[in-house]
Design a protein around this motif. Structure first.
Motif, short mmCIF file in Angstrom:
data_model
loop_
_atom_site.label_atom_id
_atom_site.label_comp_id
_atom_site.label_asym_id
_atom_site.label_seq_id
_atom_site.Cartn_x
_atom_site.Cartn_y
_atom_site.Cartn_z
N LEU A 158 3.05 16.07 -0.47
CA LEU A 158 1.63 16.04 -0.82
C LEU A 158 1.53 16.14 -2.34
N PRO A 159 0.43 15.66 -2.93
CA PRO A 159 0.23 15.89 -4.37
C PRO A 159 0.02 17.37 -4.65
N LEU A 160 0.29 17.77 -5.90
CA LEU A 160 0.20 19.18 -6.29
C LEU A 160 -1.20 19.76 -6.07
N GLY A 161 -2.22 18.95 -6.46
CA GLY A 161 -3.59 19.47 -6.43
C GLY A 161 -4.01 20.01 -5.07
N PRO A 162 -4.00 19.17 -4.02
CA PRO A 162 -4.40 19.65 -2.70
C PRO A 162 -3.52 20.79 -2.20
N THR A 163 -2.23 20.77 -2.55
CA THR A 163 -1.34 21.84 -2.12
C THR A 163 -1.78 23.17 -2.73
N ALA A 164 -2.07 23.11 -4.04
CA ALA A 164 -2.52 24.33 -4.71
C ALA A 164 -3.84 24.80 -4.09
N LEU A 165 -4.70 23.85 -3.80
CA LEU A 165 -5.98 24.18 -3.19
C LEU A 165 -5.77 24.86 -1.84
N GLY A 166 -4.85 24.28 -1.05
CA GLY A 166 -4.55 24.85 0.26
C GLY A 166 -3.99 26.26 0.14
N SER A 167 -3.16 26.48 -0.88
CA SER A 167 -2.55 27.79 -1.06
C SER A 167 -3.57 28.83 -1.47
N ALA A 168 -4.66 28.35 -2.09
CA ALA A 168 -5.64 29.29 -2.63
C ALA A 168 -6.30 30.15 -1.54
N VAL A 169 -6.19 29.71 -0.26
CA VAL A 169 -6.79 30.52 0.79
C VAL A 169 -6.10 31.87 0.90
N PHE A 170 -4.88 31.96 0.42
CA PHE A 170 -4.16 33.23 0.51
C PHE A 170 -4.45 34.15 -0.68
N LEU A 171 -5.14 33.58 -1.69
CA LEU A 171 -5.36 34.33 -2.92
C LEU A 171 -6.13 35.64 -2.71
N PRO A 172 -7.26 35.60 -1.97
CA PRO A 172 -7.98 36.87 -1.77
C PRO A 172 -7.09 37.95 -1.15
N GLY A 173 -6.32 37.57 -0.15
CA GLY A 173 -5.43 38.53 0.50
C GLY A 173 -4.40 39.07 -0.49
N ASP A 174 -3.88 38.18 -1.33
CA ASP A 174 -2.88 38.62 -2.29
C ASP A 174 -3.48 39.56 -3.34
N LEU A 175 -4.74 39.30 -3.69
CA LEU A 175 -5.39 40.19 -4.66
C LEU A 175 -5.55 41.58 -4.04
N ILE A 176 -5.92 41.61 -2.76
CA ILE A 176 -6.05 42.91 -2.08
C ILE A 176 -4.71 43.63 -2.08
N LYS A 177 -3.64 42.87 -1.77
CA LYS A 177 -2.32 43.49 -1.72
C LYS A 177 -1.88 43.98 -3.10
N ALA A 178 -2.26 43.21 -4.13
CA ALA A 178 -1.93 43.64 -5.49
C ALA A 178 -2.61 44.97 -5.79
N ALA A 179 -3.90 45.07 -5.41
CA ALA A 179 -4.64 46.31 -5.66
C ALA A 179 -3.98 47.47 -4.91
N ILE A 180 -3.59 47.20 -3.65
CA ILE A 180 -2.93 48.25 -2.85
C ILE A 180 -1.64 48.69 -3.54
N THR A 181 -0.86 47.71 -4.00
CA THR A 181 0.41 48.04 -4.63
C THR A 181 0.21 48.95 -5.84
N VAL A 182 -0.80 48.62 -6.65
CA VAL A 182 -1.04 49.42 -7.85
C VAL A 182 -1.40 50.86 -7.46
N VAL A 183 -2.33 51.00 -6.51
CA VAL A 183 -2.74 52.35 -6.09
C VAL A 183 -1.55 53.11 -5.51
N VAL A 184 -0.80 52.44 -4.63
CA VAL A 184 0.33 53.09 -3.97
C VAL A 184 1.38 53.52 -5.00
N THR A 185 1.70 52.61 -5.93
CA THR A 185 2.73 52.93 -6.92
C THR A 185 2.31 54.13 -7.77
N MET A 186 1.05 54.10 -8.23
CA MET A 186 0.61 55.20 -9.09
C MET A 186 0.51 56.51 -8.31
N THR A 187 0.21 56.44 -7.01
CA THR A 187 0.17 57.65 -6.19
C THR A 187 1.58 58.17 -5.96
#
Lengths: 204, 229, 198
Positions: A158-187
């Motif tokens: 597939l071209p890069l553009g649509p692939t990146a677009l398709g991957s973006a659906v996971f971005l919100p979840g990854d942001l949540i996980k990033a936030a969790i990681t930061v809190v967990v690490t600092m705790t």
């Protein structure tokens, strides 16, 4: 497998000489942790939204173990997957995933964990909220996508553009996980300070 | 027989706490019970003896070997059993896990397999040899941990609360194996005072100091009286 | 729980793990590199069926493997058909599924222990770069052993948090789970040291 006779060799100055029994245990445990986070029903952050928590393992491995050990933990996890253990979210495993559309993300996990660790533990001994956040966002998300998306495009032809677009659906979840990681690490700095020491000292 | 285990003015500092405070002690080849409250230093004592913790001061000798400076020599002399059955299993199957302890000895395959077979038979695990180690019951796992420790034929077996995670029946099973007469020494850290009484000698710890050493019945009585007042 | 191995006595089961892995890898790669056409899709599917029929693993097992990856099929095909013509989408999906089910043959017919041995043997060439194959195999074995333990720990932590009426969250689950896991790692490190790992 263990009792083969090996010729005595000088201890190489590489990674090996720095990896002791405690490191082996921690690397193995974080590889296993990443596997467990992918088990069905293993973990749901908000109600029943089924986001795979495995990238949480990637971020935590880097943040807690540091660059080298974190990356090694991911390599070990991927080696187990390659050996055919059904450890990827959804019970997948085997060599096939390394020729599948998500192969790049798996490679990205190794590089990502390294970068997370390198930034979070950069220079100073004390972890700061800022550096931990930057490290997790850059290593855990940016790097993982930067490696994952092009490979995905290549495999799916597939071209890069649509692939990146398709991957973006996971971005919100990854942001949540990033936030969790930061809190967990600092705790964890307070809850289990020994965890974040580069060289764990003797125990009670 | 000369003294086998010698502690000379040994202290261990963990953070800002003295986990062991000037302990001097001589133990012969025998079965020794180590008792005391949580945090009294008995576990640290065992860990120093096994070379898992380096003393901050004083000197230790295990059959004439310094556990810190001659770490690999002490590994060959000492077997260690911990409390948590799960955290002692290294390899996926029972036989592989037992064989793991022999890998540093670099035995020929056949000899290694034979020692595994004998050890599993001794502890009644023969039938389970090819089972996944984590499918075993807690008692069986602890038996496997015991196999992993004694298969190296250590001169000293250290057991740090080996029955803490087990039910009464399995505790007795493990205790019987530990206390069975052999030619190796045993250092048994335990909260089980009945178990302590079955040893040849007992040592009592309190606040990092050794405050008693002698006949198990006397030492246990002393410990119990300190609890009641 | 943690193995996909299906006991058997056929020749694929008896074949040495290393060469078997290499052979399957070559087939998987060949299938993966095929073009996105109807013909290639048919060939890929044919190869997959042959790989299950020739060593007498059977089509029932192949069916089980395909059912196991049904979500990959749905997602891959669903996503592709939006952007690509039907032929490419179908061929790509068939190719990915064929690669997965062929690769699965390795673990279906080989014990993890044998695979580890082959892996260790294969790493021998890297010894000159300071890599100790035995140590790598050890880390892998310890990790395999640890997965079910951590899974059990996770269940335990979740149950105790439920018993106290707490909802699944960072403070009530992730942190306790991580702390217990790290404690487990330290205990494991002690056990490794005590059993002769320097």
């Amino acid at each position: 497998m263990t009792d083969q006779v090996t010729t005595p060799r000088p201890a190489p100055a590489g990674i090996r000489s720095r990896i002791d029994a405690t490191d082996i245990a921690r690397i193995a445990v974080f590889a296993a942790l990443t596997a467990v986070l992918g088990l069905p029903g293993g973990f749901a952050v908000f109600g029943s939204v089924p986001i795979t928590a495995q990238t949480l393992g990637v971020m935590l491995a880097g943040a807690v173990l540091g660059a080298w050990r974190g990356a090694l933990a991911m390599l070990v996890f991927l080696a187990l997957v390659a050996l055919g253990l059904p450890l990827l979210a959804g019970g997948h495993g085997g060599l096939a995933v390394f020729v599948g559309p998500t192969a790049g993300y798996l490679l990205g996990w190794v590089v990502g964990a390294f970068v997370v660790g390198a930034i979070v533990h950069a220079g100073g001994r004390r972890l700061t909220w800022l550096r931990t956040s930057v490290g997790v966002l850059v290593g855990g998300i940016l790097i993982v996508y930067a490696v994952g998306v092009p490979v995905s495009a290549l495999v799916l032809r597939l071209p890069l553009g649509p692939t990146a677009l398709g991957s973006a659906v996971f971005l919100p979840g990854d942001l949540i996980k990033a936030a969790i990681t930061v809190v967990v690490t600092m705790t964890l700095v307070r809850a289990y300070p020994r965890a974040l020491r580069a060289r764990p000292s003797v125990r009670a | 027989m000369t003294a086998s285990l010698v502690f000379d003015d040994v202290s261990v500092r963990l953070g800002d706490r003295l986990a062991l405070d000037s302990v001097s002690l001589v133990l012969d080849r025998q079965r020794t019970a180590v008792i005391g409250a949580n945090g009294s230093g008995k576990s640290t004592f065992a860990r120093v003896l096994g070379g898992l913790v380096a003393p901050s001061g004083g000197s230790v000798s295990v059959f004439g070997v310094d556990p810190v400076r001659q770490a690999s020599a002490v590994r060959r002399l000492v077997g260690f059993v911990f409390s948590n059955p799960d955290a002692q299993i290294i390899m996926p199957t029972v036989a592989e896990d037992a064989a793991f302890s022999l890998r540093s000895e670099r035995l020929p395959r056949a000899e290694s397999a034979e020692r595994v077979r004998l050890a599993l038979a001794e502890f009644g695990l023969t039938e389970l040899a090819d089972r996944a180690a984590h499918d075993l019951s807690g008692g069986q796992k602890q038996l496997l941990a015991l196999v992993g420790a004694v298969i190296r034929r250590p001169q000293l077996l250290i057991a740090d609360e080996p029955t803490a995670f087990l039910d009464a029946r399995n505790s007795r099973l493990i205790a019987d194996h530990l206390l069975a007469p052999t030619d190796r020494s045993l250092v048994l850290v335990t909260h089980d005072l009945d178990l302590a009484q079955r040893c040849d000698v007992a040592v009592l710890f309190e606040d990092g100091r050794m405050i008693g050493h002698g006949d198990p019945a006397d030492i246990v009585a002393r410990y119990e009286s300190s609890l009641s007042c | 729980m943690l193995t996909l191995y299906r006991p058997g006595t056929g020749w694929l089961h008896r074949a040495p793990a290393g060469p078997k892995a290499l052979a399957l890898l070559v087939i998987v790669l060949a299938v993966s590199l095929m073009p996105s056409t109807w013909l290639a899709a048919a060939v890929g599917a044919g190869v997959a069926v042959a790989c299950y029929l020739v060593p007498r693993i059977g089509l029932a097992e192949l069916g089980r493997q395909i059912v196991a990856v049904r979500w990959i099929i749905v997602v891959t095909f669903g996503f592709q058909v939006i952007f690509l013509p039907l032929e490419s989408a179908t061929a790509n999906t068939v190719r990915v599924v064929a690669a997965i089910v062929i690769a699965a043959l390795l673990v279906l017919t080989t014990r993890v222990g044998d695979l580890l041995d082959a892996f260790e043997l294969g790493l021998g060439g890297f010894r000159r770069f300071g890599l100790d194959p035995a140590r790598v195999a050890l880390v892998l074995a310890v990790a395999i052993t640890t997965v079910p333990v951590l899974a059990r720990i996770a269940v335990g932590v979740r149950e105790s948090q439920r018993a106290r009426g707490a909802r699944a969250g960072i403070r009530s689950f992730v942190i306790p789970f991580l702390v217990v896991s790290l404690k487990h790692a330290d205990d494991l490190g002690d056990a490794l040291t005590a059993r002769g790992v320097a």
